[in-house]
Design a protein around this motif. Structure first.
Motif, PDB file in Angstrom:
ATOM      1  N   GLN A  56       0.834  -1.198   0.000  1.00 49.12           N
ATOM      2  CA  GLN A  56       0.000   0.000   0.000  1.00 49.12           C
ATOM      3  C   GLN A  56       0.876   1.259   0.000  1.00 49.12           C
ATOM      4  N   PRO A  57       0.440   2.315  -0.679  1.00 47.57           N
ATOM      5  CA  PRO A  57       1.233   3.558  -0.669  1.00 47.57           C
ATOM      6  C   PRO A  57       1.461   4.098   0.736  1.00 47.57           C
ATOM      7  N   SER A  58       0.459   3.954   1.609  1.00 48.47           N
ATOM      8  CA  SER A  58       0.611   4.485   2.967  1.00 48.47           C
ATOM      9  C   SER A  58       1.666   3.722   3.757  1.00 48.47           C
ATOM     10  N   ALA A  59       1.946   2.454   3.384  1.00 48.57           N
ATOM     11  CA  ALA A  59       2.926   1.664   4.129  1.00 48.57           C
ATOM     12  C   ALA A  59       4.327   2.241   3.972  1.00 48.57           C
ATOM     13  N   CYS A  60       4.656   2.737   2.790  1.00 45.59           N
ATOM     14  CA  CYS A  60       5.982   3.325   2.590  1.00 45.59           C
ATOM     15  C   CYS A  60       6.169   4.554   3.470  1.00 45.59           C
ATOM     16  N   TYR A 111       4.378  -2.474  16.146  1.00 47.04           N
ATOM     17  CA  TYR A 111       3.187  -3.345  16.138  1.00 47.04           C
ATOM     18  C   TYR A 111       1.923  -2.511  15.937  1.00 47.04           C
ATOM     19  N   ARG A 112       1.849  -1.363  16.591  1.00 48.05           N
ATOM     20  CA  ARG A 112       0.682  -0.497  16.444  1.00 48.05           C
ATOM     21  C   ARG A 112       0.544  -0.018  15.003  1.00 48.05           C
ATOM     22  N   THR A 113       1.655   0.330  14.391  1.00 44.85           N
ATOM     23  CA  THR A 113       1.614   0.773  12.993  1.00 44.85           C
ATOM     24  C   THR A 113       1.190  -0.363  12.075  1.00 44.85           C
ATOM     25  N   ALA A 114       1.703  -1.569  12.330  1.00 39.65           N
ATOM     26  CA  ALA A 114       1.294  -2.720  11.525  1.00 39.65           C
ATOM     27  C   ALA A 114      -0.204  -2.955  11.634  1.00 39.65           C
ATOM     28  N   ALA A 171      -6.375  -0.725   7.551  1.00 32.94           N
ATOM     29  CA  ALA A 171      -6.608   0.024   6.310  1.00 32.94           C
ATOM     30  C   ALA A 171      -6.761  -0.923   5.125  1.00 32.94           C
ATOM     31  N   TYR A 172      -5.952  -1.981   5.115  1.00 34.13           N
ATOM     32  CA  TYR A 172      -6.050  -2.980   4.049  1.00 34.13           C
ATOM     33  C   TYR A 172      -7.413  -3.680   4.080  1.00 34.13           C
ATOM     34  N   LEU A 173      -7.845  -4.091   5.271  1.00 32.18           N
ATOM     35  CA  LEU A 173      -9.131  -4.774   5.381  1.00 32.18           C
ATOM     36  C   LEU A 173     -10.281  -3.835   5.007  1.00 32.18           C
ATOM     37  N   PHE A 174     -10.210  -2.585   5.435  1.00 39.12           N
ATOM     38  CA  PHE A 174     -11.249  -1.622   5.065  1.00 39.12           C
ATOM     39  C   PHE A 174     -11.324  -1.480   3.546  1.00 39.12           C
ATOM     40  N   ALA A 175     -10.163  -1.399   2.902  1.00 39.78           N
ATOM     41  CA  ALA A 175     -10.145  -1.233   1.446  1.00 39.78           C
ATOM     42  C   ALA A 175     -10.680  -2.467   0.733  1.00 39.78           C
ATOM     43  N   GLN A 176     -10.468  -3.651   1.320  1.00 42.89           N
ATOM     44  CA  GLN A 176     -10.969  -4.884   0.722  1.00 42.89           C
ATOM     45  C   GLN A 176     -12.477  -5.022   0.854  1.00 42.89           C
ATOM     46  N   GLY A 177     -13.069  -4.287   1.800  1.00 38.63           N
ATOM     47  CA  GLY A 177     -14.521  -4.376   2.011  1.00 38.63           C
ATOM     48  C   GLY A 177     -14.951  -5.531   2.869  1.00 38.63           C
ATOM     49  N   ALA A 224      -6.562   4.358  10.674  1.00 42.81           N
ATOM     50  CA  ALA A 224      -6.540   3.644   9.392  1.00 42.81           C
ATOM     51  C   ALA A 224      -7.423   4.343   8.372  1.00 42.81           C
ATOM     52  N   VAL A 225      -8.561   4.849   8.811  1.00 46.08           N
ATOM     53  CA  VAL A 225      -9.441   5.583   7.898  1.00 46.08           C
ATOM     54  C   VAL A 225      -8.735   6.839   7.386  1.00 46.08           C
ATOM     55  N   ARG A 226      -7.968   7.488   8.251  1.00 39.58           N
ATOM     56  CA  ARG A 226      -7.260   8.698   7.837  1.00 39.58           C
ATOM     57  C   ARG A 226      -6.145   8.411   6.835  1.00 39.58           C
ATOM     58  N   LEU A 227      -5.667   7.162   6.834  1.00 37.54           N
ATOM     59  CA  LEU A 227      -4.648   6.802   5.840  1.00 37.54           C
ATOM     60  C   LEU A 227      -5.236   6.750   4.434  1.00 37.54           C
ATOM     61  N   GLY A 228      -6.563   6.617   4.349  1.00 35.89           N
ATOM     62  CA  GLY A 228      -7.225   6.561   3.056  1.00 35.89           C
ATOM     63  C   GLY A 228      -7.477   5.135   2.628  1.00 35.89           C
ATOM     64  N   VAL A 229      -8.760   4.762   2.578  1.00 35.33           N
ATOM     65  CA  VAL A 229      -9.109   3.374   2.242  1.00 35.33           C
ATOM     66  C   VAL A 229      -9.973   3.289   0.990  1.00 35.33           C
ATOM     67  N   GLY A 230     -10.460   4.423   0.472  1.00 36.76           N
ATOM     68  CA  GLY A 230     -11.226   4.409  -0.762  1.00 36.76           C
ATOM     69  C   GLY A 230     -12.647   3.912  -0.640  1.00 36.76           C
ATOM     70  N   ARG A 231     -13.111   3.637   0.560  1.00 40.26           N
ATOM     71  CA  ARG A 231     -14.478   3.172   0.779  1.00 40.26           C
ATOM     72  C   ARG A 231     -15.034   3.815   2.043  1.00 40.26           C
ATOM     73  N   GLN A 232     -16.353   3.900   2.098  1.00 35.62           N
ATOM     74  CA  GLN A 232     -16.989   4.297   3.345  1.00 35.62           C
ATOM     75  C   GLN A 232     -16.855   3.178   4.374  1.00 35.62           C
ATOM     76  N   VAL A 233     -16.635   3.567   5.610  1.00 38.44           N
ATOM     77  CA  VAL A 233     -16.543   2.605   6.700  1.00 38.44           C
ATOM     78  C   VAL A 233     -17.656   2.918   7.693  1.00 38.44           C
TER      79      VAL A 233
END
Length: 593
Positions: free
Chosen positions: A16-20, A155-158, A164-170, A201-210
């Motif tokens: 993910q771009p946010s991971a870098c 660990y908190r960052t992971a 964020a990944y799960l949110f983006a996957q739906g 995680a939502v602030r990192l940007g997930v591309g979907r409504q949560v």
């Protein structure tokens, strides 16, 4: 649903771009290389990520349902299921249920499946990593997290990146914001850790409504109630293990009952993620409070809860007709409260009351004894309290209105209404301490309606005092002594200890908790001990809520605030004593007639 492995999930999360950006931030923060940080993030992600496989998900769910929840009847409503179906189609759904048993995920999964939504990915604590079960559970979509996340920023960052990944996957998600099962039946103050990470995680940007969806689970009877009661009486909690799990399965294979699953008003995540001043922690606190309120508003009231209210607040033994008569004002209050479900109609008849009492007896919450041919019912305090507290908050508006009306009767009629409304706010703030509700506006509005039934207003020049017990004759019997006595008494025990601390340094919660438990037997101005007075988990919840309100902080004003709150609690106990006398005189007069 495609097959996944933790290794593949970790790679996808780090792509993910946010991971870098997060890896670079951590590298600067810890003075390490970006490569080393990414390697540690990868290890953390492989540890927590679920390797979900469709066949394992279905098989694991079937086995657990057969072992633990096969004999339970799960009820939900079609309109709510349709609403969940629409939400899942429009974005990512995060279910936040109340937590009453280890089988809660299975009950919710059954309803979610009826909605046509995939089984949620369930977040669980590391304490449930059991031999022989952890592997199948991870393949079935269970994410095991450390119980404590503080101090390990990697660990908190992971975790944030994974969310964020799960949110983006739906993928639908599920966790319990209370952190553990309630031992008192009351809602517990929410723990904000995972909520904070979700909003970040939502602030990192997930591309979907949560969407956060509060869920109320009302279980009758309460599973494992005897063990929970033993823990409240001081028995050490047995650690989770394979032996513990097998024993739990044997118990639950014999258990059966009813589960009411109700969905509260959905809450959109972005409104909390971008809270005022951009403070995610503040947003998580607001979200936790609103979830708790929505869960309580969706909770149904069972016949067992109503009869348990009568039995835990009254004399040691009652006849079935007594329970029936004293349940009627509670049912009347529920009908005026506009609950999510109507009050149990069976309690309008003595036969229905007897049936509810027999179900409580089967659950170990009450006992029947035969005295001179007349069956008497006695509550088993801890277990009856667990059943009562699932729905007791619906009776708080009427109960606090009775105390507020009593206080309003002590001022001239032209100021009675204003005095009563001020007292309502104060009393609801007292009562909700330890629950996370923080004077719910819905409960306050309902209490105002009840106050109108109890107060008499006058003109600006009306200096007459009105008599509370005369007004009461047209408003129904009093319920405040039954509903509030135990909770107010427990808080008085805690704040009696808190008021002894000076303002030079912060108050240590464990010190106060230990002192409150050792001091539970004192009499002073307290009424005789109620069923839920000596409650370690209730005391702990009250102290946690008090800490979040700033009442445990160091500072010159804090001792005064603690003493003021203790005085308010003692005053409420005096008012409850007065209401008890009024009710007893009224019932005595009815008996003579």
């Amino acid at each position: 649903m495609t097959r996944q492995t933790p290794r593949a999930v970790a790679a996808a999360v780090l792509a993910q771009p946010s991971a870098c950006a997060e890896a670079a931030r951590l590298a600067r923060l810890t003075d390490r290389s970006t490569t080393a940080v990414r390697d540690e993030l990868r290890r953390c992600l492989r540890q927590m990520a679920t390797g979900r496989r469709p066949r394992w998900t279905e098989l694991f769910g079937r086995i657990l349902r057969w072992c633990v929840a096969g004999r339970w009847q799960v009820h939900s409503t079609e309109p709510e299921r349709q609403a969940v179906r629409r939400l899942a189609a429009s974005g990512t759904v995060v279910f936040l249920p109340s937590h009453r048993s280890h089988a809660d995920p299975l009950f919710l999964a059954r309803v979610v499946r009826q909605c046509g939504v995939p089984r949620p990915t369930w977040f669980a604590g590391d304490n449930l990593r059991l031999p022989l079960l952890t592997g199948p559970a991870r393949r079935a979509g269970v994410v095991f997290l450390r119980r404590t996340l503080s101090g390990d920023e990697v660990y908190r960052t992971a975790l944030r990146l994974y969310l964020a990944y799960l949110f983006a996957q739906g993928s639908p998600l599920e966790w319990y914001q209370e952190g553990s099962r309630t031992r008192t039946g009351l809602p517990q103050p929410p723990r904000h850790g995972l909520l904070t990470h979700a909003l970040e995680a939502v602030r990192l940007g997930v591309g979907r409504q949560v969407w956060f969806v509060p869920v109320s689970l009302t279980l009758t009877p309460v599973p494992d109630a005897a063990r929970l009661a033993d823990e409240e009486d001081g028995r050490r909690k047995a650690p989770e293990s394979l032996r513990w799990f097998l024993h739990y399965v044997r118990q639950q294979r014999r258990a059966a009952g009813r589960v009411d699953v109700r969905f509260g008003t959905p809450l959109e995540a972005s409104g909390y993620a971008w809270a005022p001043q951009g403070d995610v922690t503040r947003g998580a606190r607001l979200l936790g409070r609103d979830v708790t309120r929505a869960v309580c508003r969706a909770t149904v009231v069972t016949a067992e809860a109503v009869t348990a209210v009568v039995l835990t607040g009254r004399s040691p033994a009652l006849t079935v007709p007594d329970v029936h008569r004293r349940a009627q004002p509670l049912l009347d209050a529920l009908e005026r409260c506009t609950t999510a479900a109507p009050p149990p109609p069976e309690l309008r008849t003595q036969a229905g009351v007897r049936s509810a009492l027999e179900r409580l007896a089967a659950a170990g919450a009450v006992t029947f004894t035969d005295t001179d041919g007349q069956p008497l019912v006695r509550a088993v305090p801890r277990i009856a309290t667990l059943h009562r507290n699932q729905g007791v908050h619906w009776f708080w508006p009427r109960a606090v209105a009775e105390i507020a009306a009593l206080r309003a009767s002590r001022v001239p009629a032209h100021g009675a209404w204003e005095r009563g409304v001020r007292e309502l706010r104060l009393l609801l703030d007292l009562v909700t301490c330890g629950t996370g509700l923080q004077c719910d506006p819905f409960l306050l509005a309902t209490a105002v309606v009840e106050l109108k039934r109890l107060t008499v207003g006058g003109g600006p020049d009306d200096d007459r005092l009105w008599t509370f017990d005369e007004r009461l004759r047209g408003s129904g019997p009093l319920i405040a002594p039954d509903v509030l006595h135990g909770l107010i008494t427990a808080q008085a025990v805690v704040f009696r200890q808190l008021r002894l601390h000076s303002g030079g340094r912060p108050v240590d919660r464990m010190t106060v908790l230990t002192a409150a438990l050792s001091d539970t037997g004192w009499s002073g101005r307290l009424h005789p001990a109620a069923a839920d007075v000596a409650s370690p988990h209730l005391y702990s919840a009250i102290l946690m809520d008090a800490q979040r309100r700033g009442l445990l902080d160091a500072g010159g004003a804090q001792p005064g605030l603690r003493r003021e709150r203790a005085a308010n609690l003692y005053s409420a106990l005096d008012d409850l004593r007065t209401l008890t006398g009024l009710r007893n005189r009224a019932e005595g007069g009815e008996a003579q007639q």
